[in-house]
Design an enzyme around this catalytic site. Structure first.
Site, PDB file in Angstrom:
ATOM      1  CG  ASN A 130      -1.727   1.238   1.390  1.00  0.00           C
ATOM      2  OD1 ASN A 130      -1.764   2.070   0.497  1.00  0.00           O
ATOM      3  ND2 ASN A 130      -2.395   1.365   2.526  1.00  0.00           N
ATOM      4  CE  LYS A 148      -0.179   3.198   4.833  1.00  0.00           C
ATOM      5  NZ  LYS A 148      -0.058   3.305   6.279  1.00  0.00           N
ATOM      6  CG  HIS A 208      -5.706   1.857   5.343  1.00  0.00           C
ATOM      7  ND1 HIS A 208      -5.274   2.805   6.241  1.00  0.00           N
ATOM      8  CD2 HIS A 208      -4.680   0.993   5.169  1.00  0.00           C
ATOM      9  CE1 HIS A 208      -4.019   2.526   6.582  1.00  0.00           C
ATOM     10  NE2 HIS A 208      -3.637   1.428   5.949  1.00  0.00           N
ATOM     11  CD  GLU A 254      -2.911   5.491   6.809  1.00  0.00           C
ATOM     12  OE1 GLU A 254      -2.887   5.537   5.563  1.00  0.00           O
ATOM     13  OE2 GLU A 254      -2.001   4.963   7.479  1.00  0.00           O
ATOM     14  CD  GLU A 268      -3.107  -2.449   7.363  1.00  0.00           C
ATOM     15  OE1 GLU A 268      -1.997  -2.678   6.862  1.00  0.00           O
ATOM     16  OE2 GLU A 268      -3.756  -1.424   7.129  1.00  0.00           O
ATOM     17  N   GLY A 296       2.948   2.233  10.793  1.00  0.00           N
ATOM     18  CA  GLY A 296       3.927   3.308  10.663  1.00  0.00           C
ATOM     19  C   GLY A 296       4.672   3.640  11.935  1.00  0.00           C
ATOM     20  CB  SER A 317       5.599  -1.917  11.930  1.00  0.00           C
ATOM     21  OG  SER A 317       5.171  -0.602  12.262  1.00  0.00           O
TER      22      SER A 317
HETATM   23  P1  13P Z   1       3.289   0.400   7.572  1.00  0.00           P
HETATM   24  O1  13P Z   1       3.788  -0.874   6.930  1.00  0.00           O
HETATM   25  O2  13P Z   1       3.995   1.623   7.060  1.00  0.00           O
HETATM   26  O3  13P Z   1       3.258   0.281   9.061  1.00  0.00           O
HETATM   27  O4  13P Z   1       1.767   0.611   7.084  1.00  0.00           O
HETATM   28  C1  13P Z   1       0.884  -0.456   7.186  1.00  0.00           C
HETATM   29  C2  13P Z   1      -0.336  -0.105   6.452  1.00  0.00           C
HETATM   30  O5  13P Z   1      -1.098   0.751   6.847  1.00  0.00           O
HETATM   31  C3  13P Z   1      -0.618  -0.824   5.200  1.00  0.00           C
HETATM   32  O6  13P Z   1      -1.906  -0.606   4.747  1.00  0.00           O
END
Ligand code: 13P
Length: 252
Positions: free
Chosen positions: A13, A15, A99, A101, A169, A175, A214
């Site tokens: 992803n 983003k 997601h 976010e 997740e 992150g 992560s």
């Molecule tokens: P990270 O791998 O940067 O922690 O992000 C995970 C994520 O949100 C994937 O959709």
């Protein structure tokens, strides 16, 4: 169905990262993918602006291309939004919905996520439905209750191994460099598996459940060894070919 029978999926992803010049990184991923993770499916979800060029560049390779979100309606007066049909038209085969976010920054409810998953199916896309608890919910001992509520609310009827992937997740692991213990991941994934089967029948046995948060080359192998972890949804580490391919190598 045993874990071995579910083909792992490593999904990246990106983003809101990537410009036209990022196609050079995609080319490195495509070339490197020929040598790693032969037993796994590989998917890159770039921003919507890059889906067409990435899908064209990846055609005929092991890399599939997906979107990061879609609106539930197929078309209409929804300024700035992108429909599942539009993603499919560009060559996407999957789309991430729900997601954290999106749930947080765009106030997306389970009902909205369910409508988006249904839209993905309508357009012939695999829906990658994300769920996960916040730190406060974990500390309050509510993790499984939250996951159950999100699963019940976010999944349309008619799930199959082809049309649905679940991504667990934990919000606090995204992150941050933090990951749950293997035991916590195992517990969450087992709960998710049981809930899908209980609600959607035996088809739920074949649905892949990804861990996200992560994930990096150094922890991918340990995560993959956990029962009911059928791959990963990778954020930051998917932006670099060496890291994404390093994770894929854990699934060879
Ligand atoms: P990270 O791998 O940067 O922690 O992000 C995970 C994520 O949100 C994937 O959709």
């Amino acid at each position: 169905m045993s874990q071995l029978e579910r083909r792992p999926l490593i999904a990246g992803n990106w983003k809101m990262n990537g410009l036209k010049a990022s196609s050079a990184e995609l080319v490195r991923i495509i070339q490197g993918a020929a040598n790693v993770g032969a037993g796994a499916d590989l998917l890159i979800c770039p921003p919507a602006t890059l889906i067409m060029s990435f899908a064209e560049a990846a055609r005929g390779s092991r890399i599939a291309v997906g979107g990061q979100d879609c609106r539930a309606e197929p078309s209409g007066a929804f300024t700035g939004d992108v429909s599942a049909e539009m993603l499919a038209d560009l060559g996407a085969t999957a789309v991430i919905v729900g997601h954290s976010e999106r749930r947080t920054l765009h106030q997306e409810t389970d009902a909205v996520v369910r409508a988006k998953a249904a839209a993905a199916w309508r357009a012939g896309l695999t829906a990658i439905v994300c769920i996960g608890e916040t730190r406060a919910e974990r500390e309050a001992g509510q993790t499984l209750a939250v996951l159950g509520r999100q699963l019940d609310g976010s999944l349309p009827a008619g799930v199959s191994a082809a049309n649905l992937v679940i991504a667990y997740e934990p919000v606090w692991a995204i992150g941050t460099g933090l990951t749950p213990t293997s035991g916590d991941v195992a517990q969450a994934h087992e709960f998710i598996r049981e809930r899908i089967v209980a609600t959607h029948g035996e088809a739920g046995q074949a649905v892949r459940i990804l861990y996200g948060g992560s994930v990096k080359p150094s922890n991918a192998r340990e995560l993959m060894a956990i029962a009911n972890v059928d791959g990963t949804l990778v954020g930051g580490a998917s932006l670099k070919a060496t890291d994404f391919l390093g994770i894929a190598a854990a699934y060879s």
